[in-house]
Design an enzyme around this catalytic site. Structure first.
Site, PDB file in Angstrom:
ATOM      1  N   GLU A  50       0.816  -1.212   0.000  1.00 24.45           N
ATOM      2  CA  GLU A  50       0.000   0.000   0.000  1.00 24.45           C
ATOM      3  C   GLU A  50       0.857   1.272   0.000  1.00 24.45           C
ATOM      4  OE1 GLU A  50      -3.909  -1.742   2.395  1.00 24.45           O
ATOM      5  OE2 GLU A  50      -2.306  -0.738   3.508  1.00 24.45           O
ATOM      6  N   PRO A  51       1.538   1.567  -1.080  1.00 26.24           N
ATOM      7  CA  PRO A  51       2.320   2.812  -1.133  1.00 26.24           C
ATOM      8  C   PRO A  51       1.416   4.030  -1.199  1.00 26.24           C
ATOM      9  CG  PRO A  51       2.278   1.761  -3.291  1.00 26.24           C
ATOM     10  CD  PRO A  51       1.639   0.793  -2.329  1.00 26.24           C
ATOM     11  N   GLY A  52       1.786   5.059  -0.476  1.00 27.29           N
ATOM     12  CA  GLY A  52       1.053   6.326  -0.523  1.00 27.29           C
ATOM     13  C   GLY A  52       2.004   7.467  -0.752  1.00 27.29           C
ATOM     14  N   TYR A  62       4.537  17.328  12.910  1.00 29.56           N
ATOM     15  CA  TYR A  62       5.580  16.308  13.002  1.00 29.56           C
ATOM     16  C   TYR A  62       7.001  16.868  13.016  1.00 29.56           C
ATOM     17  CZ  TYR A  62       1.742  13.283  11.348  1.00 29.56           C
ATOM     18  OH  TYR A  62       0.556  12.627  11.200  1.00 29.56           O
ATOM     19  N   TYR A  83      -0.018  14.250   2.036  1.00 31.51           N
ATOM     20  CA  TYR A  83      -0.412  14.737   3.364  1.00 31.51           C
ATOM     21  C   TYR A  83      -0.412  16.255   3.474  1.00 31.51           C
ATOM     22  CZ  TYR A  83       0.261   9.822   4.260  1.00 31.51           C
ATOM     23  OH  TYR A  83       0.191   8.452   4.178  1.00 31.51           O
ATOM     24  N   CYS A 140      -2.279  32.951  12.441  1.00 29.34           N
ATOM     25  CA  CYS A 140      -2.120  33.541  13.770  1.00 29.34           C
ATOM     26  C   CYS A 140      -1.705  32.444  14.749  1.00 29.34           C
ATOM     27  CB  CYS A 140      -3.426  34.204  14.201  1.00 29.34           C
ATOM     28  SG  CYS A 140      -3.261  35.196  15.686  1.00 29.34           S
TER      29      CYS A 140
END
Length: 453
Positions: free
Chosen positions: A303-305, A347, A403, A374
């Protein structure tokens, strides 16, 4: 100081490049992707702007498909993890390359189906699927990845008596850790995802003879942005043991899904394995583990994303305000930030940036690229060696195809950017830019408050 920017050189494995494989310096000295100068796209479509290189995505799809055929002696299927970037255009593109797709919500399911992805090549993930999401998957003929007993309990109420059984893949945690960010490490035992290993046999026994379910697959995933290969060899042995158990208990398991997680190159010091090297390790390990246990080879799924779409994407911004804090830091603000790329603040992710019309310019100062929100933590790149630039110049952040769109928000009620797909010097709009008035679509003003405005 030299600006750490370089054009892609590995045309076979896009995940190893900082820039899309079609990135080039054009005759005017501008950075172009897919034959389109990025500053021209900024002028035409506005900024911030997501740009996706079709050639990079197609090459990554082919790299996975061909590597599986080369390194695994049984049937195989690469499945695009659409949480990385979900759109009808991307669904259609990866479907045209023969890949499948995994979804984690009704929205991702509908997007993929409307984009032309065949239901038989799709799976539905998620650790807390709703009854409606499970029913949609069942009606559509999409395989359900059962993450827990709650999934099974709900599914049993959906399948009518005498109806076609739901196609099931059971997910379990293999207890294998990789050196990656804590927030994206999903394969260890303390995880919200999947059945614990000691739950797998009882679940398989409970599903023996269940007319409403057909267990066709097993799934495990060990993390994201992985540069290591050894954990995948360990995973193959764990999954082969589970496959043997499932078949011994009478389940017609034909699919073994090892998840995804291959990393990409965000900064020049990153050195991820190639797609071919990753698939070779996975394919060889699974085949060997099954052969050692005298098991008929399953269909191997992965399942590569991120590795499919992140290297294909860049985000284009316009530089605005400049603030110098003497002796401490120089801030350059752009017209986007954490609403279109939340990964740095979430992250602490690192990226590479350059100027669209002066991509090879030497660094003359150290700057911090800040967003317009802000929020003091709204910083895209911190302490970056960069050329001196002025307000109005176009700045490009690389490797933003995964992402960014999918995790974007309307924080501060800022509209989401547009997305264009580039190929052969042509750009096509695949997601429209939101407008400020679009953000009022779901607002309601109670009648008792209308008198005050």
């Amino acid at each position: 100081m030299s600006q750490p920017f370089e054009l892609g050189c590995d045309t076979t494995s896009p995940n190893r490049n900082l820039a899309p494989i079609t990135a080039e310096i054009d005759a005017q000295g501008k950075l172009a992707v897919g034959g389109c100068a990025l500053s021209d796209l900024a002028e035409r479509y506005g900024t911030p702007l997501y740009v996706l290189d079709e050639a990079s995505i197609r090459q990554a799809c082919r790299a996975y498909r061909e590597a599986l055929e080369r390194h695994y002696p049984g049937p195989s299927l690469a499945i695009y993890a659409s949480k990385a970037n979900s759109s009808m255009a991307l669904s259609a593109l990866v479907a045209s390359e023969g890949l499948g797709l995994d979804a984690v919500s009704a929205g991702e399911l509908i997007t993929a189906l409307d984009g032309g992805m065949p239901a038989e090549r799709m799976v539905l993930h998620g650790n807390n699927k709703s009854l409606e999401e499970l029913a949609l998957a069942y009606r559509s003929g999409v395989m359900v990845v059962a993450d827990n007993q709650h999934d099974l309990d709900l599914l049993q109420t959906i399948v009518p008596e005498g109806g076609e059984p739901v196609r099931l893949m059971l997910r379990f945690t293999p207890g294998i850790e990789c050196h990656t960010h804590e927030y994206i490490r999903t394969g260890h035992l303390d995880s919200k995802f999947g059945f614990d290993p000691d739950e797998l046999e009882p679940v398989l026994r409970a599903l023996q003879g269940a007319a409403w379910a057909r267990v066709e697959g097993l799934h495990a995933h060990i993390g994201s942005q992985i540069f290591e290969l050894e954990p995948h060899r360990d995973l193959a042995a764990v999954m082969a043991d589970a496959l043997g158990l499932a078949r011994e208990l009478g389940h017609p398991v034909r699919d073994l899904n090892v998840g995804g997680g291959l990393g990409i190159r965000y900064v020049s010091s990153d050195d991820p394995p190639s797609i071919d090297a990753w698939v070779q390790v996975v394919g060889t390990a699974v085949a060997s583990a099954c052969q050692q246990r005298n098991l008929e080879l399953p269909r191997l799924l992965c399942e590569p994303g991120r590795s499919l779409v992140a290297p294909a994407g860049v985000t284009v911004y316009t530089v605005g305000a400049r603030k110098v804090v003497p002796g401490i830091r120089t801030y350059l603000s752009v017209d986007g930030g954490m609403s279109d790329n939340p990964r740095p603040i979430t992250y602490q992710s690192q990226y590479t940036a350059c100027l669209a019309d002066r991509p090879k310019a030497e660094a003359e100062e150290t700057v911090t690229i800040a967003g317009k929100h802000c929020e003091s933590g709204d910083v895209l790149l911190k302490d970056l060696p960069f050329p001196a630039c002025t307000s109005g110049e176009i700045l490009v952040v690389l490797a933003t195809g995964a992402y960014n769109v999918s995790m974007s928000s309307n924080y501060n009620r800022i509209p989401r950017p547009a997305t264009v797909l580039v190929k052969g010097a042509e750009a096509e709009l695949v997601q429209r830019r939101e407008q400020p008035e679009d953000l009022l679509r779901y607002d309601l003003l109670p009648e008792r408050l209308q008198s005050v405005v």
